[in-house]
Design a protein around this motif. Structure first.
Motif, PDB file in Angstrom:
ATOM      1  N   GLU A  35       0.832  -1.207   0.000  1.00 42.03           N
ATOM      2  CA  GLU A  35       0.000   0.000   0.000  1.00 42.03           C
ATOM      3  C   GLU A  35       0.870   1.261   0.000  1.00 42.03           C
ATOM      4  O   GLU A  35       0.613   2.213  -0.736  1.00 42.03           O
ATOM      5  CB  GLU A  35      -0.910  -0.007   1.227  1.00 42.03           C
ATOM      6  CG  GLU A  35      -1.939   1.087   1.250  1.00 42.03           C
ATOM      7  CD  GLU A  35      -2.838   0.985   2.460  1.00 42.03           C
ATOM      8  OE1 GLU A  35      -2.950   2.003   3.183  1.00 42.03           O
ATOM      9  OE2 GLU A  35      -3.395  -0.103   2.706  1.00 42.03           O
ATOM     10  N   HIS A  39       1.861   4.624  -3.094  1.00 49.43           N
ATOM     11  CA  HIS A  39       1.809   6.070  -2.897  1.00 49.43           C
ATOM     12  C   HIS A  39       2.912   6.797  -3.681  1.00 49.43           C
ATOM     13  O   HIS A  39       2.945   8.022  -3.678  1.00 49.43           O
ATOM     14  CB  HIS A  39       1.920   6.428  -1.406  1.00 49.43           C
ATOM     15  CG  HIS A  39       0.728   6.013  -0.624  1.00 49.43           C
ATOM     16  ND1 HIS A  39      -0.224   6.889  -0.186  1.00 49.43           N
ATOM     17  CD2 HIS A  39       0.313   4.791  -0.201  1.00 49.43           C
ATOM     18  CE1 HIS A  39      -1.160   6.230   0.472  1.00 49.43           C
ATOM     19  NE2 HIS A  39      -0.857   4.950   0.472  1.00 49.43           N
ATOM     20  N   ASN A  45       8.785   8.528   1.679  1.00 44.81           N
ATOM     21  CA  ASN A  45       7.536   7.881   2.046  1.00 44.81           C
ATOM     22  C   ASN A  45       7.673   7.301   3.460  1.00 44.81           C
ATOM     23  O   ASN A  45       8.203   6.207   3.652  1.00 44.81           O
ATOM     24  CB  ASN A  45       7.228   6.788   1.019  1.00 44.81           C
ATOM     25  CG  ASN A  45       5.849   6.197   1.183  1.00 44.81           C
ATOM     26  OD1 ASN A  45       5.318   6.173   2.294  1.00 44.81           O
ATOM     27  ND2 ASN A  45       5.286   5.727   0.082  1.00 44.81           N
TER      28      ASN A  45
END
Length: 158
Positions: A35, A39, A45
């Protein structure tokens, strides 16, 4: 590497934790990483880096538990002759010679020890002083807080 003593209960707890880590935690982390990857840019991140850190921790814990179980000598105290002698895995009721208070401890492997639950490590000063003694004997314990004497009131093989 020498075998490390472990009670049947302790081995069961480690196997349950291992099963939970492999069947629940590992897949959850893999989904979180996938997941977070979706992004975009992985350099900045935070979700991705946090998930990778969790994955590293879980994989390390899985390896640790597998190593402990492979090097364990599982001792079933209920199969030992109940002769009143203090050995690994027994539950011991002690009376403090000084004030008469009673304490109950179970002698377990180092990884199982939890003093709040009355589980003491076989390597602890109290356990070392008790091993080999019998009901009615007095054990002198050289603890960090000073020397104490305990009478062995009862030895239970449970």
């Amino acid at each position: 590497m020498s075998k490390t003593p472990l009670t049947v209960r302790g081995a069961e707890k480690l196997r349950e934790e291992l099963d939970r880590l492999k069947s629940q935690e590992r897949p959850r982390i893999i989904r979180a990483i996938a997941e977070a990857r979706a992004h975009g840019d992985l350099k900045e991140n935070a979700e991705y880096h946090a998930a990778r850190e969790q994955q590293s921790f879980i994989e390390g814990r899985i390896a640790d538990i597998e190593s402990k179980l492979s090097n364990a000598q599982i001792i079933d105290v209920t199969s030992l002759p109940a002769n009143g002698k203090v050995v690994f895995g027994v539950t011991v009721v002690l009376a403090d010679e000084e004030d008469g208070t009673e304490k109950t401890y179970r002698i377990v492997g180092e990884d199982e020890a939890d003093i709040k639950q009355g589980l003491i490590s076989v390597q602890s000063p109290i356990a070392r002083a008790l091993i080999g003694k019998e009901e009615g004997d007095v054990a002198d314990v050289q603890a960090p807080g000073g020397n104490r004497s305990y009478e062995i009131v009862e030895v239970r093989y449970e």
